[in-house]
Design a protein around this motif. Structure first.
Motif, PDB file in Angstrom:
ATOM      1  N   THR B  56       0.825  -1.208   0.000  1.00 18.81           N
ATOM      2  CA  THR B  56       0.000   0.000   0.000  1.00 18.81           C
ATOM      3  C   THR B  56       0.863   1.263   0.000  1.00 18.81           C
ATOM      4  O   THR B  56       0.562   2.234  -0.697  1.00 18.81           O
ATOM      5  N   GLU B  57       1.910   1.219   0.794  1.00 21.78           N
ATOM      6  CA  GLU B  57       2.821   2.361   0.901  1.00 21.78           C
ATOM      7  C   GLU B  57       3.380   2.737  -0.486  1.00 21.78           C
ATOM      8  O   GLU B  57       3.412   3.904  -0.863  1.00 21.78           O
ATOM      9  N   GLU B  58       3.785   1.730  -1.237  1.00 18.32           N
ATOM     10  CA  GLU B  58       4.323   2.015  -2.578  1.00 18.32           C
ATOM     11  C   GLU B  58       3.233   2.564  -3.506  1.00 18.32           C
ATOM     12  O   GLU B  58       3.489   3.476  -4.303  1.00 18.32           O
ATOM     13  N   VAL B  59       2.037   2.021  -3.391  1.00 18.05           N
ATOM     14  CA  VAL B  59       0.933   2.543  -4.204  1.00 18.05           C
ATOM     15  C   VAL B  59       0.736   4.017  -3.883  1.00 18.05           C
ATOM     16  O   VAL B  59       0.622   4.870  -4.771  1.00 18.05           O
ATOM     17  N   SER B  60       0.739   4.311  -2.599  1.00 18.40           N
ATOM     18  CA  SER B  60       0.528   5.683  -2.155  1.00 18.40           C
ATOM     19  C   SER B  60       1.606   6.619  -2.718  1.00 18.40           C
ATOM     20  O   SER B  60       1.314   7.721  -3.204  1.00 18.40           O
ATOM     21  N   ARG B  61       2.838   6.185  -2.659  1.00 20.34           N
ATOM     22  CA  ARG B  61       3.922   7.050  -3.138  1.00 20.34           C
ATOM     23  C   ARG B  61       3.886   7.234  -4.658  1.00 20.34           C
ATOM     24  O   ARG B  61       4.169   8.317  -5.171  1.00 20.34           O
ATOM     25  N   VAL B  62       3.509   6.157  -5.365  1.00 21.66           N
ATOM     26  CA  VAL B  62       3.388   6.290  -6.830  1.00 21.66           C
ATOM     27  C   VAL B  62       2.288   7.292  -7.159  1.00 21.66           C
ATOM     28  O   VAL B  62       2.452   8.169  -8.022  1.00 21.66           O
ATOM     29  N   ASN B  67       0.272  12.365  -9.117  1.00 24.64           N
ATOM     30  CA  ASN B  67      -0.668  13.457  -8.884  1.00 24.64           C
ATOM     31  C   ASN B  67       0.053  14.810  -8.964  1.00 24.64           C
ATOM     32  O   ASN B  67      -0.452  15.761  -9.570  1.00 24.64           O
ATOM     33  N   ASP B  68       1.234  14.882  -8.370  1.00 26.78           N
ATOM     34  CA  ASP B  68       2.014  16.120  -8.405  1.00 26.78           C
ATOM     35  C   ASP B  68       2.342  16.529  -9.838  1.00 26.78           C
ATOM     36  O   ASP B  68       2.515  17.710 -10.132  1.00 26.78           O
ATOM     37  N   ARG B  69       2.476  15.562 -10.714  1.00 28.89           N
ATOM     38  CA  ARG B  69       2.893  15.856 -12.089  1.00 28.89           C
ATOM     39  C   ARG B  69       1.759  15.733 -13.095  1.00 28.89           C
ATOM     40  O   ARG B  69       1.972  15.876 -14.297  1.00 28.89           O
ATOM     41  N   GLY B 168     -22.315  -7.684  -3.091  1.00 26.71           N
ATOM     42  CA  GLY B 168     -22.903  -8.284  -1.904  1.00 26.71           C
ATOM     43  C   GLY B 168     -21.878  -8.878  -0.955  1.00 26.71           C
ATOM     44  O   GLY B 168     -22.217  -9.315   0.151  1.00 26.71           O
ATOM     45  N   TYR B 169     -20.606  -8.944  -1.374  1.00 26.22           N
ATOM     46  CA  TYR B 169     -19.584  -9.617  -0.568  1.00 26.22           C
ATOM     47  C   TYR B 169     -18.458  -8.693  -0.138  1.00 26.22           C
ATOM     48  O   TYR B 169     -17.478  -9.158   0.433  1.00 26.22           O
ATOM     49  N   VAL B 170     -18.589  -7.394  -0.436  1.00 26.61           N
ATOM     50  CA  VAL B 170     -17.522  -6.467  -0.052  1.00 26.61           C
ATOM     51  C   VAL B 170     -17.914  -5.802   1.264  1.00 26.61           C
ATOM     52  O   VAL B 170     -18.842  -5.004   1.316  1.00 26.61           O
ATOM     53  N   LEU B 171     -17.206  -6.161   2.324  1.00 26.23           N
ATOM     54  CA  LEU B 171     -17.518  -5.599   3.640  1.00 26.23           C
ATOM     55  C   LEU B 171     -16.664  -4.374   3.941  1.00 26.23           C
ATOM     56  O   LEU B 171     -17.095  -3.484   4.661  1.00 26.23           O
ATOM     57  N   GLY B 172     -15.457  -4.360   3.405  1.00 29.97           N
ATOM     58  CA  GLY B 172     -14.587  -3.235   3.700  1.00 29.97           C
ATOM     59  C   GLY B 172     -13.481  -3.121   2.676  1.00 29.97           C
ATOM     60  O   GLY B 172     -13.136  -4.100   2.003  1.00 29.97           O
ATOM     61  N   VAL B 173     -12.964  -1.910   2.534  1.00 28.72           N
ATOM     62  CA  VAL B 173     -11.833  -1.719   1.625  1.00 28.72           C
ATOM     63  C   VAL B 173     -10.813  -0.798   2.251  1.00 28.72           C
ATOM     64  O   VAL B 173     -11.147   0.076   3.062  1.00 28.72           O
ATOM     65  N   GLU B 174      -9.555  -1.008   1.880  1.00 23.07           N
ATOM     66  CA  GLU B 174      -8.534   0.001   2.073  1.00 23.07           C
ATOM     67  C   GLU B 174      -8.274   0.545   0.681  1.00 23.07           C
ATOM     68  O   GLU B 174      -8.141  -0.227  -0.271  1.00 23.07           O
ATOM     69  N   ALA B 175      -8.248   1.873   0.568  1.00 27.22           N
ATOM     70  CA  ALA B 175      -8.086   2.460  -0.761  1.00 27.22           C
ATOM     71  C   ALA B 175      -7.141   3.654  -0.681  1.00 27.22           C
ATOM     72  O   ALA B 175      -7.073   4.332   0.338  1.00 27.22           O
ATOM     73  N   VAL B 176      -6.415   3.862  -1.774  1.00 30.54           N
ATOM     74  CA  VAL B 176      -5.514   5.004  -1.844  1.00 30.54           C
ATOM     75  C   VAL B 176      -6.136   6.038  -2.778  1.00 30.54           C
ATOM     76  O   VAL B 176      -6.503   5.728  -3.916  1.00 30.54           O
ATOM     77  N   LEU B 177      -6.287   7.257  -2.263  1.00 30.87           N
ATOM     78  CA  LEU B 177      -6.852   8.329  -3.078  1.00 30.87           C
ATOM     79  C   LEU B 177      -5.786   8.848  -4.040  1.00 30.87           C
ATOM     80  O   LEU B 177      -4.597   8.574  -3.884  1.00 30.87           O
ATOM     81  N   ALA B 178      -6.249   9.641  -5.002  1.00 27.70           N
ATOM     82  CA  ALA B 178      -5.347  10.101  -6.058  1.00 27.70           C
ATOM     83  C   ALA B 178      -4.127  10.830  -5.506  1.00 27.70           C
ATOM     84  O   ALA B 178      -3.027  10.730  -6.044  1.00 27.70           O
ATOM     85  N   ASP B 179      -4.299  11.541  -4.387  1.00 28.06           N
ATOM     86  CA  ASP B 179      -3.166  12.309  -3.853  1.00 28.06           C
ATOM     87  C   ASP B 179      -2.287  11.473  -2.927  1.00 28.06           C
ATOM     88  O   ASP B 179      -1.379  11.993  -2.287  1.00 28.06           O
ATOM     89  N   GLY B 180      -2.596  10.189  -2.802  1.00 29.14           N
ATOM     90  CA  GLY B 180      -1.738   9.317  -2.020  1.00 29.14           C
ATOM     91  C   GLY B 180      -2.261   9.036  -0.609  1.00 29.14           C
ATOM     92  O   GLY B 180      -1.726   8.177   0.086  1.00 29.14           O
ATOM     93  N   GLN B 181      -3.324   9.722  -0.195  1.00 25.06           N
ATOM     94  CA  GLN B 181      -3.870   9.448   1.144  1.00 25.06           C
ATOM     95  C   GLN B 181      -4.542   8.076   1.176  1.00 25.06           C
ATOM     96  O   GLN B 181      -5.215   7.684   0.224  1.00 25.06           O
ATOM     97  N   ALA B 210     -10.321   5.661  -6.812  1.00 28.52           N
ATOM     98  CA  ALA B 210      -9.252   5.324  -5.872  1.00 28.52           C
ATOM     99  C   ALA B 210      -8.670   3.980  -6.284  1.00 28.52           C
ATOM    100  O   ALA B 210      -9.265   3.258  -7.084  1.00 28.52           O
ATOM    101  N   VAL B 211      -7.500   3.654  -5.727  1.00 28.87           N
ATOM    102  CA  VAL B 211      -6.911   2.340  -5.985  1.00 28.87           C
ATOM    103  C   VAL B 211      -7.185   1.457  -4.764  1.00 28.87           C
ATOM    104  O   VAL B 211      -6.850   1.832  -3.634  1.00 28.87           O
ATOM    105  N   LEU B 212      -7.803   0.321  -4.989  1.00 31.19           N
ATOM    106  CA  LEU B 212      -8.131  -0.594  -3.893  1.00 31.19           C
ATOM    107  C   LEU B 212      -6.871  -1.385  -3.542  1.00 31.19           C
ATOM    108  O   LEU B 212      -6.256  -2.005  -4.414  1.00 31.19           O
ATOM    109  N   THR B 213      -6.489  -1.345  -2.276  1.00 37.03           N
ATOM    110  CA  THR B 213      -5.250  -2.021  -1.892  1.00 37.03           C
ATOM    111  C   THR B 213      -5.488  -3.171  -0.912  1.00 37.03           C
ATOM    112  O   THR B 213      -4.595  -3.963  -0.661  1.00 37.03           O
TER     113      THR B 213
END
Ligand code: FAD
Ligand code: SF4
Ligand code: SF4
Lengths: 365, 465
Positions: B56-62, B67-69, B168-181, B210-213
């Motif tokens: 996830t950390e790498e996804v966030s940094r990418v 986003n900055d560029r 019907g089977y997705v209870l939760g997600v961790e996701a990275v927003l476009a700005d890396g949060q 968002a990117v699902l991680t």
């Protein structure tokens, strides 16, 4: 040859990019990179075909040689893409002449010239020894079969050729057979590969092979109905020798499939059936996955070859086999090395050797 | 294509390599070729780089870097999208999530699994089966498709009628927003109404929000048995009438899939199961549950099939036979390429009761246009996949198929249906979306997209663009 002529347009057009082949591909499993997947390589071939990527591009050559040519992508492809032909065509273009990897050039010319054939002549004198009287098999009525001896096998494992001839009584072993050309076809010389196979195919009768790689190549040129694997020929003859006993119990025997036999010839049940008669058959997890020998691959890409075979070592370590059976000489060489390095006690033998052993045991008092 | 293609290229690989490690970045054009396309015919784009993050950390940094560029980022699972959802139509970075393929946990009491997005659908199904659990959503592509891709497209499967689709089977997600949060929404809780339902919003968001991680997925206890049966009909209309009959009789089987004559022949050609290639249509039906229950339901369905005009109906006798039938159905689409080389496929859906009417119109449209159209689909869900088969080099054939498909879209919308039941909008269906949703909803989608991704780097040219 221009980029547009490398591939057969229809063959290249068959793939619909569904991706079903990805999880079957050993190099994709290793890397998770679609560039080293069957679909990715086909996309690359299309880009080459359209002139968007140069056939000698470094990254393109890398994929041409990283592919094992194991054809595990073929039986799982619902669209029927003949991937084996496509990769042969790619290598044909990439490895032609001076660009052929240095390490395999001597091998090809070795197979090509008379040296092996003379060597084979000597071997065949041995091969003519009379079969054990408790022979498991008698030649089927009116059969017209010739035993095709793989070059690799003749030089590395002559005992296999002898065992095959001995356990298939009545089979003819032509004196003047050359190389079947599989080595050439798989290593960037499709034309020569076809020519050599054609020479074999011009002989009358059914060709029996002890090498999956050779069988699939000859079948591609001569037609599947002209070629059978050793295991098929043996089963056609009916009876098999009884079990091999070790300390009074049936031997524990596993199998390593040959990729081309399994994926190219569709032969996977037959060797298992034979082994089940010879002892306690144990299915090795991942038996159908490539062992990494892949023709000349183990020579050209030793590191990758070892990465491919690594999962097998773990699987074999827990099985405590007496024998690991192979059905192709390349796999035999690879698995002997693998088991030795892993210090596993199982003996690696070709199916024909195992059958000969069982027949000899049956004959012994 | 943006000028960034050339401006960013020289240092892009090195910059990204510092985030994910050089072996996990590729910028050489020949090595990028496979990432130009997904499973959709006729759509491609040229990526500038492919990046394979490991966590996830790498996804966030990418993402922060991009986003900055203002560099487009296209999330990619297995690339089996049939709506050009994973095609980098605007160039940029392809973010391939296949290295993140760990099953973090399987909890047999909470009936949940926590997985990284690159785990394939089939790998999860197999892993939970070892705990006698069941993850029902099984798209035809389950062998290869990733759970991240399934959630991002809200994929359906062959058991949708009884079990519903992925949502019907997705209870939760961790996701990275476009700005890396990094955000977390939902989780193992069975009840949780704190905040808007972002889990539901991100499900089916097609990589545009968002990117699902990480995914927390619901499981079911594994049913004791499954059985599949097969009925043949004179045509697809008769088959879809029988579907109505089954549901009207109060039965909701796990599986009700249909194939028309062309599909039957293509599948038989590939799988050699002994299907009746003279039949006009085929219905695959099946149920799961306790042995006695399943046996009764399946027999009852077979009777209903005959009552509704099936020329024959039989029930598989062995589990292996059932599995062979289902896997043959999964291969329908790729097997159809045997009819012409290229395939273009639709994903129209209508209320179940209108399926016979939809099928009738598809037939009519295909006949009038002279295009080769084969149809299969999830009969129980009212979801049909007409497939146009053509020689890719033949422009005349191709435009005939395209024209027929425009008419089929219109017919579906007219019947109160949808232009995509499960494959998603991607780049392929975007031009048709407004006809179904209207301009007010299109504008709302764009504002939602804007809230998640103000710079607009995530999967541009797709939903919300
Ligand atoms: C033969 C065949 C049969 C199919 N059968 C079905 C079927 O029965 N039902 C069905 O619904 N679909 C089906 N599909 C379509 C497709 O397989 C599904 O849409 C699947 O869910 C895509 O998964 P994927 O991993 O390949 O995703 P990809 O194709 O790689 O991506 C799909 C979309 O999801 C986005 N995405 C992927 N991963 C992430 C992530 N981690 N975070 C954010 N966004 C992400 C991508 O940007 C893209 O927009 C089929 C496809 C084929 C080729
Ligand atoms: S399975 Fe066959 S059609 Fe599908 S991507 Fe692989 S080679 Fe192409
Ligand atoms: S031949 Fe083997 S290594 Fe090559 S693409 Fe096919 S499955 Fe992969």
């Amino acid at each position: 040859m221009s980029a547009g002529d490398i591939f057969d347009a229809e063959e290249l057009g068959t793939c619909i990019s569904c991706g079903f082949c990805l999880p079957s591909c050993p190099t994709y499993k290793l890397t998770g990179d679609e560039a080293s997947s069957p679909r990715g390589r086909i996309a690359l071939m299309r880009a080459i075909d359209h002139g968007e990527v140069d056939v000698f591009d470094v990254a393109a050559r890398e994929q041409g040689s990283f592919c094992l040519g194991c054809r595990a992508c073929e039986p799982v492809c619902p669209a029927g893409v003949p991937y084996g032909n496509l990769i042969e065509d790619l290598r044909n273009a990439q490895w032609k002449g001076r660009r052929r990897p240095l390490r395999i050039r001597p091998l090809l010319s070795f197979a090509d010239r008379g040296r092996l054939i003379r060597l084979a002549g000597r071997l065949r004198r041995h091969a003519r020894f009379s079969p054990p009287s408790a022979s498991p098999a008698t030649a089927p009525e009116g059969s017209d079969e010739i035993l095709m001896l793989g070059c690799f096998e003749r030089s590395l494992f002559p005992a296999v050729s002898r065992a095959a001839a001995a356990t298939l009584p009545g089979i003819e072993v032509p004196q003047d057979q050359g190389c079947c050309g599989a080595l050439h076809a798989h290593n960037g010389d499709v034309e020569r590969g076809e020519e050599l196979a054609r020479r074999l195919a011009d002989r009358p009768g059914r060709i029996v092979s002890t090498a999956g790689g050779c069988a699939a190549h000859i079948a591609a040129v001569a037609g599947r109905d002209r070629v059978v694997d050793y295991s098929e020929a043996l089963l056609d003859r009916g009876s098999l020798p009884g079990p091999i006993l070790i300390d009074g119990r049936p031997a524990r025997i596993g199998l390593q499939d040959s990729c081309h036999l399994r994926n190219g010839m569709g032969v996977s049940a037959e060797p298992r059936k034979v082994i089940s008669a010879l002892g306690a058959y144990v299915e090795v997890p991942g038996a159908g996955d490539c062992c990494g020998a892949a023709g000349t691959y183990a020579l050209l890409r030793r590191k990758d070859s070892r990465r491919v075979v690594a999962p097998k070592i773990a699987a074999l370590a827990v099985l405590d086999l007496d024998f690991l059976v192979v059905v192709n000489p390349g796999c035999q060489r690879q698995m002997i090395g693998v088991l030795r390095r892993a210090r596993l006690r199982a003996r690696v033998v070709h199916l024909a050797e195992l059958v000969a052993l069982a027949a000899a045991e049956a004959e012994a008092p | 294509m943006s000028t960034l293609a050339t401006d960013a290229a020289p240092s892009l690989g090195a910059d990204l390599g510092r985030i994910v490690g050089a072996p996990n970045v590729e910028t050489r054009p020949a090595a990028l070729v496979p990432y130009r396309t997904d499973a959709t015919f006729g759509f491609s784009g040229i990526p500038w780089a492919v990046v394979r993050p490991g966590d996830t950390e790498e996804v966030s940094r990418v993402l922060r870097f991009a986003n900055d560029r203002g560099i487009p980022v296209v999330p990619r699972g297995a690339g089996t999208s049939l709506a050009a959802g994973a095609v980098p139509t605007h160039g940029g970075i392809v973010l391939a999530l296949t290295r993140m393929n760990r099953i973090a946990s399987i909890n047999p009491i909470d009936l949940t699994a926590v997985v990284q997005p690159g785990v394939t659908t089939q790998d999860l199904a197999r892993a939970v089966a070892e705990h006698r659990l069941y993850y029902p959503p099984d798209p035809g592509s389950q062998r290869v498709s990733t759970l991240g891709g399934n959630v991002a497209t809200n994929a359906g499967g062959l058991h949708g009628l009884k079990y519903g689709n992925t949502a019907g089977y997705v209870l939760g997600v961790e996701a990275v927003l476009a700005d890396g949060q990094v955000i977390r929404a939902g989780g193992q809780l069975l009840k949780d109404v704190a905040g808007f339902d972002l889990v539901r919003l991100l499900t089916g968001s097609e990589g545009a929000l968002a990117v699902l991680t990480e995914l927390t997925l619901a499981l079911r206890p594994a049913p004791a048995t499954r059985t599949t049966g097969l009925a043949y009909f004179a045509d697809l209309k008769a088959a879809s009438n029988a579907v109505r009959g089954v549901v009207a009789a109060g039965i909701l089987p796990a599986t009700l899939e249909f194939l028309d004559a062309k599909c039957i022949r293509a599948v038989e050609d590939y799988a050699q199961l002994g299907l009746d290639t003279d039949a006009g249509a085929m219905l695959l039906f099946g149920d799961d549950g306790s042995a006695a229950e399943v046996e009764r339901t399946v027999a009852e369905i077979a009777d209903l099939m005959r009552e509704f005009g099936a020329t024959s109906a039989q029930v598989a006798t062995a589990a292996a036979e059932s599995e062979a039938l289902l896997s043959a159905r999964r291969c329908a689409l790729p097997a159809l390429s045997r009819l012409g080389g290229a395939t273009m496929l639709e994903d129209v859906g209508v209320p179940r009761s209108l399926l016979p009417e939809l099928v009738r119109r598809i037939d009519e449209i295909a006949d009038e246009s002279g295009a080769t159209v084969a149809t299969f689909g999830h009969a129980g869900d009212g979801n049909a996949h007409p497939v146009g088969c053509f020689d890719p080099g033949d422009h005349e054939q191709r435009s005939r198929v395209a024209a027929a498909f425009d008419d089929i879209f219109a017919a579906a919308v007219e019947l109160g249906g949808t232009i995509t039941g499960e494959h998603g909008v991607g780049a392929a269906k975007l031009p048709y979306l407004e006809a179904q949703l209207g301009s007010a909803q299109m504008a709302l989608l764009a504002r939602i997209k804007q809230a998640f991704d103000p710079v607009g780097i995530l999967n541009p040219g797709k939903l919300g663009s």
